[in-house]
Write an enzyme that holds these catalytic residues in place. Structure first.
Site, PDB file in Angstrom:
ATOM      1  N   ASP A  82       0.822  -1.207   0.000  1.00 30.64           N
ATOM      2  CA  ASP A  82       0.000   0.000   0.000  1.00 30.64           C
ATOM      3  C   ASP A  82       0.859   1.262   0.000  1.00 30.64           C
ATOM      4  O   ASP A  82       0.510   2.276  -0.607  1.00 30.64           O
ATOM      5  CB  ASP A  82      -0.916   0.024   1.226  1.00 30.64           C
ATOM      6  CG  ASP A  82      -2.011  -1.021   1.163  1.00 30.64           C
ATOM      7  OD1 ASP A  82      -1.695  -2.171   0.822  1.00 30.64           O
ATOM      8  OD2 ASP A  82      -3.167  -0.683   1.457  1.00 30.64           O
ATOM      9  N   CYS A 123       1.488  -8.194   4.917  1.00 29.85           N
ATOM     10  CA  CYS A 123       0.991  -6.824   4.810  1.00 29.85           C
ATOM     11  C   CYS A 123      -0.527  -6.747   4.704  1.00 29.85           C
ATOM     12  O   CYS A 123      -1.222  -7.744   4.786  1.00 29.85           O
ATOM     13  CB  CYS A 123       1.687  -6.103   3.666  1.00 29.85           C
ATOM     14  SG  CYS A 123       3.414  -5.714   4.065  1.00 29.85           S
ATOM     15  N   ASP A 124      -0.996  -5.535   4.454  1.00 28.65           N
ATOM     16  CA  ASP A 124      -2.361  -5.119   4.768  1.00 28.65           C
ATOM     17  C   ASP A 124      -3.464  -6.065   4.301  1.00 28.65           C
ATOM     18  O   ASP A 124      -4.331  -6.448   5.082  1.00 28.65           O
ATOM     19  CB  ASP A 124      -2.628  -3.737   4.178  1.00 28.65           C
ATOM     20  CG  ASP A 124      -1.733  -2.676   4.780  1.00 28.65           C
ATOM     21  OD1 ASP A 124      -0.675  -3.033   5.313  1.00 28.65           O
ATOM     22  OD2 ASP A 124      -2.082  -1.497   4.707  1.00 28.65           O
ATOM     23  N   LYS A 125      -3.495  -6.411   3.015  1.00 28.41           N
ATOM     24  CA  LYS A 125      -4.619  -7.186   2.488  1.00 28.41           C
ATOM     25  C   LYS A 125      -4.327  -8.678   2.437  1.00 28.41           C
ATOM     26  O   LYS A 125      -5.240  -9.483   2.279  1.00 28.41           O
ATOM     27  CB  LYS A 125      -5.012  -6.689   1.090  1.00 28.41           C
ATOM     28  CG  LYS A 125      -5.170  -5.177   0.988  1.00 28.41           C
ATOM     29  CD  LYS A 125      -6.095  -4.603   2.038  1.00 28.41           C
ATOM     30  CE  LYS A 125      -6.089  -3.090   2.045  1.00 28.41           C
ATOM     31  NZ  LYS A 125      -4.815  -2.475   2.427  1.00 28.41           N
ATOM     32  N   CYS A 195       5.402  -2.184   8.170  1.00 28.86           N
ATOM     33  CA  CYS A 195       5.792  -0.870   8.715  1.00 28.86           C
ATOM     34  C   CYS A 195       5.669  -0.855  10.234  1.00 28.86           C
ATOM     35  O   CYS A 195       4.746  -1.418  10.819  1.00 28.86           O
ATOM     36  CB  CYS A 195       4.938   0.221   8.097  1.00 28.86           C
ATOM     37  SG  CYS A 195       5.244   0.433   6.326  1.00 28.86           S
ATOM     38  N   GLU A 444      -7.000   4.567  -0.276  1.00 22.03           N
ATOM     39  CA  GLU A 444      -6.664   5.257   0.962  1.00 22.03           C
ATOM     40  C   GLU A 444      -6.440   6.736   0.682  1.00 22.03           C
ATOM     41  O   GLU A 444      -5.831   7.098  -0.332  1.00 22.03           O
ATOM     42  CB  GLU A 444      -5.390   4.677   1.583  1.00 22.03           C
ATOM     43  CG  GLU A 444      -5.580   3.325   2.209  1.00 22.03           C
ATOM     44  CD  GLU A 444      -4.318   2.799   2.855  1.00 22.03           C
ATOM     45  OE1 GLU A 444      -4.431   1.783   3.562  1.00 22.03           O
ATOM     46  OE2 GLU A 444      -3.236   3.384   2.653  1.00 22.03           O
ATOM     47  N   SER A 470      -5.235   4.929   5.782  1.00 15.84           N
ATOM     48  CA  SER A 470      -4.201   4.020   6.266  1.00 15.84           C
ATOM     49  C   SER A 470      -4.285   3.919   7.781  1.00 15.84           C
ATOM     50  O   SER A 470      -4.758   4.841   8.457  1.00 15.84           O
ATOM     51  CB  SER A 470      -2.826   4.543   5.865  1.00 15.84           C
ATOM     52  OG  SER A 470      -1.810   3.909   6.598  1.00 15.84           O
TER      53      SER A 470
END
Length: 566
Positions: A82, A123-125, A195, A444, A470
């Site tokens: 992202d 990570c995110d997804k 992150c 985002e 985010s």
């Protein structure tokens, strides 16, 4: 008696001699073929920092599987960063990728009749996509998340991508030279991992552990920590044991377990994206998690960890303080402690020896950072079906705010106005047609949020959008407005200058126009031409099938009815 395996359908009997011949071409002998087949579902690639190290984790996982008597087969799913997509049309793809990830795992696992799975997202997804697949397929499954990145350091100050993005605003204001910005770029992200703040990736890793789908300590074990490799090897062993024990994902991912995960997320002040992902995972487990229920749990919870971006501590601090087990120990009075987990033990047993080693990071339940959790679900005539806000990241002065609307139909238009000096203190920025359908893909709005903070306006203006934010966003940022503009929601008819009332404590979000005026505007509204007109492929299909943010932006079946996981 030999355990019956799904993989027997491919490998047992004289009529499967061709399949066995193909398997032997891989270098497998008869013993390896006969063992339980464990899918090692990796998400490694060479472009995403949170995934670049995952081959080392998969090697440890496979060693654990072999030592426990299984045969591992590794394959990869896609994964998007992202952070790299921020501020570009590429940001239309991360949220839609979640469903591709889940579908691709289904395709590989069902086609090859694997007996159990180890899922390696980061990570995110990828994390919710892998969990959606586990709930859908409901074969013995366990997750090992990739782990956070270590924080960077500049002149003695810990820095993450949160500060990095805000340096853009400082550079614009002339407070930072190009040379200094370049130096900071080389220090902010010192190595692999998700992150280093409580963004969506680390929020969902914490949710995974609290849900009972990863081993205790997994969420905060850092990407470069040898502890992560030890956890990965033990995870591989458990994948075989789960099969022997017959413990399935839906035995673990119950309504009570989801509520545990939500409470932990709220106590951490986690990413708003969890309000999209948790309902989507629950749906695959044939359960329903609503925004209203999340808000109810928020009132029972207390914010006990003040982590970046809203507080001073990072994921390394949380790990040193005792990680998610210590957080759950502090929350034990409001958790469902009898939920079973992938350890084969209950939450109560898992956290029995947990303790908080840094009480300034994990605060006692009776001495919280805030007296409720980190989420606020706002409703009103601007968001009849709801919107969400990370209120613990909002300064006190902006918890209640009334100001004139400055309306934009894309993030780029709003950024241009902001950098051009057209946004002033007191304004309420409205960014619409950025929802799941309108984007398409629900980008985002983090880039503009970072610039707002970098320009010193974070405590002076608000931002409302049908897009999303985010997990590293700070300020009066309200997202996921539902219905979205592309579906004719009220946000589509806001006009420049309309007074907007934000009242986070009272959970209200209104444009202060009369009911008759609002009705007239909605009656006159006509659908805009979709962005990316003529778009081919996945985004075109996604725009057609995706539901609203308050439903988790899940996909409908072709008959138009949201379908639960098979």
């Amino acid at each position: 008696m030999k355990q019956s395996l799904r993989s027997d359908l491919i490998k047992r009997g004289f009529q499967r001699c061709t399949q066995r011949a193909l398997l032997k071409s891989l270098g497998l002998d008869d013993e390896a073929i006969e063992r339980p087949w464990v899918a090692v579902v990796n998400s490694w690639n060479e472009i995403v920092p949170g995934h670049i190290h995952l081959r080392s984790i998969s090697r440890a996982v496979k060693a654990g599987i072999i030592s426990a008597g299984g045969t591992p087969f590794e394959f990869d799913t896609i994964a998007i960063c992202d952070g790299l997509c921020q501020g570009t049309i590429g940001m239309r793809y991360p949220l839609p990728s979640r469903d591709i990830i889940a579908d691709s795992i289904e395709v590989m696992v069902e086609a090859h009749m694997f007996d159990s799975m180890v899922l390696i997202p980061s990570c995110d997804k990828t994390v919710p996509g892998h969990l959606m697949a586990a709930a859908r397929l409901n074969i013995p499954s366990i997750v090992v998340t990739g782990g956070p990145m270590l924080p960077g350091s500049y002149r003695g100050r810990k820095i993450t991508t949160v500060e990095m993005r805000e340096f853009m605003g400082k550079f614009k204001l002339g407070e930072l030279s190009e040379e200094e910005l370049n130096i900071i770029e080389g220090l902010a992200c010192p190595g692999p991992g998700s992150c280093a703040m409580l963004g969506t990736a680390n929020t969902m890793a914490a949710v995974t552990e609290a849900l009972g789908m990863s081993l205790p300590g997994c969420a905060t074990a850092h990407a470069v920590d040898a502890k992560k490799i030890r956890i990965a090897q033990e995870t591989g062993k458990r994948a075989v044991k789960l099969l022997e024990e017959g413990l399935l994902p839906r035995d673990i991912m119950t309504q009570q377990a989801f509520e545990n995960a939500i409470i932990v997320d709220l106590a951490l002040g986690g990413s708003l994206n969890a309000t999209l992902h948790i309902p989507a995972i629950a749906r695959e487990a044939k359960l329903n998690i609503s925004l209203e229920r999340m808000d109810e749990l928020n009132s029972l919870t207390r914010h006990i960890c003040n982590l970046l971006p809203s507080g001073p501590y990072n994921l390394k601090d949380l790990d040193e303080a005792g990680g998610i087990p210590a957080v759950m120990k502090e929350l034990s009075g409001i958790l469902n402690l009898d939920c079973i987990t992938v350890t084969g033990k209950t939450v109560r047993e898992n956290i029995s020896d947990a303790r908080t080693l840094r009480p300034e990071v994990i605060r006692p339940f009776d001495n919280p950072v805030h007296s409720e959790g980190g989420l606020a679900v706002l409703k009103g005539n601007l968001a009849p079906n709801g919107s969400v806000c990370k209120h613990v990241a909002v300064v006190k002065e902006m918890l209640v705010h009334r100001g004139p609307a400055k309306v934009f139909d894309s993030m780029e238009e709003a950024i241009e106005a902001l950098l051009g000096g057209q946004i002033v203190a007191g304004d309420v920025i409205i960014i619409r047609y950025e929802g799941p359908k309108g984007g398409p893909g629900m980008r985002e709005m983090h880039q503009i949020a970072s610039i707002i903070n970098g320009m010193g306006l974070g405590d002076k203006v608000a931002l409302i959008t049908d897009g999303r934010f985010s997990g590293s966003t700070r300020g009066a940022m309200i997202g996921h407005v539902s219905p979205e503009a592309a579906e004719g929601g009220p946000i589509a008819v806001v006009k420049n200058g309309d007074p907007i009332l934000i009242d986070i404590p009272k959970r209200r979000l209104n444009m202060e126009v009369s009911e008759d005026e609002l009705k007239r505007r909605l009656d006159e509204w006509r659908s805009k031409k979709p962005k990316l007109k003529g778009a081919k492929g996945y985004l075109k299909r996604y725009r057609f099938f995706v539901t609203s943010a308050d439903k988790g932006a899940v996909l409908k079946e072709p008959n138009g009815d949201p379908a639960l996981g098979k």
